[in-house]
Design an enzyme around this catalytic site. Structure first.
Site, PDB file in Angstrom:
ATOM      1  N   SER A 267      -5.120  60.207 -28.929  1.00 15.35           N
ATOM      2  CA  SER A 267      -5.278  59.261 -27.824  1.00 15.35           C
ATOM      3  C   SER A 267      -5.953  57.955 -28.234  1.00 15.35           C
ATOM      4  CB  SER A 267      -6.076  59.914 -26.678  1.00 15.35           C
ATOM      5  OG  SER A 267      -7.417  60.120 -27.072  1.00 15.35           O
TER       6      SER A 267
ATOM      7  N   LYS B 170     -12.916  57.948 -25.374  1.00 17.55           N
ATOM      8  CA  LYS B 170     -12.139  56.823 -24.866  1.00 17.55           C
ATOM      9  C   LYS B 170     -13.022  55.576 -24.869  1.00 17.55           C
ATOM     10  CE  LYS B 170      -8.433  59.155 -23.474  1.00 17.55           C
ATOM     11  NZ  LYS B 170      -8.728  60.274 -24.412  1.00 17.55           N
TER      12      LYS B 170
END
Lengths: 414, 153
Positions: free
Chosen positions: B73, B110
């Site tokens: 990701s 993230k």
């Protein structure tokens, strides 16, 4: 010691909290930690306490409750708990250099004046943010009272902190049963109850210094606000014990290494036993005479036991294990030594062990060994008759990963 | 004299990731200095006895943890599966910091973004959508990523 205040800082449900740092999904779920061999319950989350499971209860007795309530079980991961503990104390030391570490999750902080509410809240917040552990802080003029204040802080859950001041003392002492006082065990409590003394308040009123023991007098003085116990920054009990020698002739065979280190092990473990302590970690260190082991010329490795011991065979097993890891060195080793680390007092071992019987008999065996050794110095020895005599490998079916001490066990993030 | 293995320092110029990639993690003496009594060293106080990765990468050891990356990701930021991230839980996340977050019981890495009064978690891979944090979400910032470690050999 005018104006001095003690703060007892302790972690709430410490072992459970440590596991939850890496398992946020278990935040409000029932969680328990088991003793060695997954025998008994040594830590319970608040949810588990509500279910009614008692501290120290054997696991097999509560199997159906575990199923019914979906309780998460963990085997004791002492290496993890000890690492988290170091971090908590590392933060506390920055707030108060006069700190006495009392157990794996408790410390007394000594302040020159009453710490402000802001300071106390900051400590609680920082430990929660930086590590993820909740602590409670009890503040009072003496250690015994600060322990009491801490208990209040936990029970009444008023922001996890509580300060005992002059105004509250009487009502608090009236509410406190003798058994809840630090230093008064079941036996003494029963004895005092028989004499008509039931609460801490009673004790302070009736205590006659002529008849009471040193322990009780000290407790009463502390309850009255007169500090009788200072923070011991340097305990006369050693926090690590070591024995080493620089050899005149280098030794290179594993057999000769074992023979020498065995003697050291006897000596340090005897010292440990003598000061009524137990140790978690055993280490072996060796130094060669030249830079031969890469650009290191020393070997240092440790083994941490799952439960603390003062029993020679436990450490001989560690020694054998570590000696097998020693690399071949042509010129041999010049300096060799053994060290015991992570030492706790035998009276604190309740938190870690519920196989009290095993440890009592091991302790009795050690007492006998020391008595005989004193009578016949250098003539008595322990030996591992077979490898199953003492096993340091314990059943741990529910052990969490080594998040802070094993590369292959790191927390995974997506 | 001690043989010093070569150490290459690769810093990806275009990547916004603050990190240092090293070929091997090894403690090296910078140089050895013998100071004889009575003679002050010409280098004065500049001697460092060795290069320590701990010292370079860890500012607050009480609040620093290591985690391992799984998945892709964040590949566009140079963070790939199996990388180790050094996370400091004592830091407050500034905008655009890469963080470790706990979202509804799961850990994720993230970039954090604040927009219009909402917190967003932004992936670095067009395959993934940004995540808007809603009031009903169980969300906390677990820590801020300060460095990345990757063994190449």
């Amino acid at each position: 010691m005018a104006g001095v205040f003690f703060a007892l800082v302790d972690c709430n449900n410490f072992f459970v909290s440590c596991e939850r740092i890496f398992r946020p999904n278990l935040k409000n779920k029932p969680v328990m930690v088991l003793s060695n061999n997954d025998g008994c319950i040594i830590a319970r989350s608040d949810e588990v306490k509500k279910i009614g499971i008692k501290m120290g209860q054997p696991l097999h007795e509560v199997r159906d409750l575990v199923e019914r309530f979906g309780i998460s079980i963990f085997s004791a991961n002492f290496r993890l708990y000890s690492d988290i503990s170091k971090r908590v104390f590392g933060i506390l030391v920055d707030y108060c250099p006069e700190i006495e570490i009392y157990s794996i999750d408790e410390a007394f902080l000594k302040f020159a004046k009453l710490p402000t509410v802001n300071l106390v809240e900051e400590i609680i917040y920082k430990i929660k943010k930086d590590i993820g552990v909740d602590v409670s802080i009890g503040i009072a003029k003496t250690k015994t009272l600060s322990k009491l204040a801490n208990k209040f802080a936990k029970e009444h859950k008023i922001g996890f902190k509580f300060t005992i001041n002059e105004l509250d003392i009487e009502s608090i002492l009236r509410q406190t049963k003798l058994g809840d006082l630090w230093g008064i065990g079941k036996g003494l409590e029963n004895q005092l109850n028989r004499d008509g003394v039931y609460t801490a308040y009673d004790l302070v009123q009736v205590n006659n210094p002529i008849f009471s023991t040193v322990v009780v007098s000290r407790i009463v003085n502390e309850l009255r606000g007169k500090s009788a116990l200072d923070v011991s920054l340097v305990s006369d009990k050693k926090k690590s014990l070591t024995m080493s020698r620089t050899l005149r002739k280098v030794t290179s065979t594993k057999e000769s290494l074992y023979i020498i280190c065995k003697e050291f092990t006897y000596k340090v473990v005897s010292r440990l036993h003598k000061q009524r302590s137990l140790a978690f970690t055993f280490g072996l260190y060796l130094r060669s005479s030249k830079y031969k082991l890469g650009f290191k010329n020393f070997f240092l490795e440790t083994i941490t036991l799952d439960s603390p011991s003062c029993f020679i065979p436990d450490f001989l097993k560690c020694l054998q294990n570590l000696i097998n890891k020693v690399p071949r060195v042509e010129d041999g080793f010049k300096k060799i030594g053994v060290v015991l680390l992570n030492i706790i007092d035998i009276s604190d071992s309740q938190k870690y062990l519920f196989e009290l019987e095993t440890n009592n008999s091991k302790s009795k065996l050690m007492d006998a060994f020391r008595e005989i050794s004193n009578k016949f110095p250098n003539k008595i020895s322990f030996d591992l008759i077979d490898n199953n005599f003492v096993s340091t490998l314990q059943t741990k079916k529910h052990l969490s990963p080594g998040y802070t001490y094993r590369w292959s066990d790191l927390l995974t993030v997506k | 004299m001690v043989e010093r293995p070569a150490v290459n320092r690769l810093v990806t110029g275009s990547s916004p990731v603050r990190g240092v990639f090293l070929i091997c993690m090894v403690k090296l003496p910078l140089y050895l200095e013998l100071i004889k009594a009575g003679f002050p060293s010409p280098t004065g106080n500049d001697i460092e006895s060795y290069l320590s990765l701990d010292e370079y990468l860890i500012k607050n050891k009480n609040s620093t943890f290591f985690v391992r990356v799984s998945g892709d990701s964040m590949v566009d930021d140079g963070i790939v599966s199996n990388d180790i991230l050094i996370v400091d839980r004592s830091l407050e996340p500034n905008r655009e910091d890469i963080i470790i977050a706990c979202l509804n019981g799961e850990f994720t890495v993230k970039r954090i973004k604040y927009k219009d009064g909402f917190v967003y978690l932004i992936p670095a891979n067009s395959k993934y959508k940004e995540i808007k944090i809603l009031p009903e979400d169980d969300f906390t910032v677990w820590g801020v990523v300060t460095s990345l470690i990757r063994k190449i050999k």
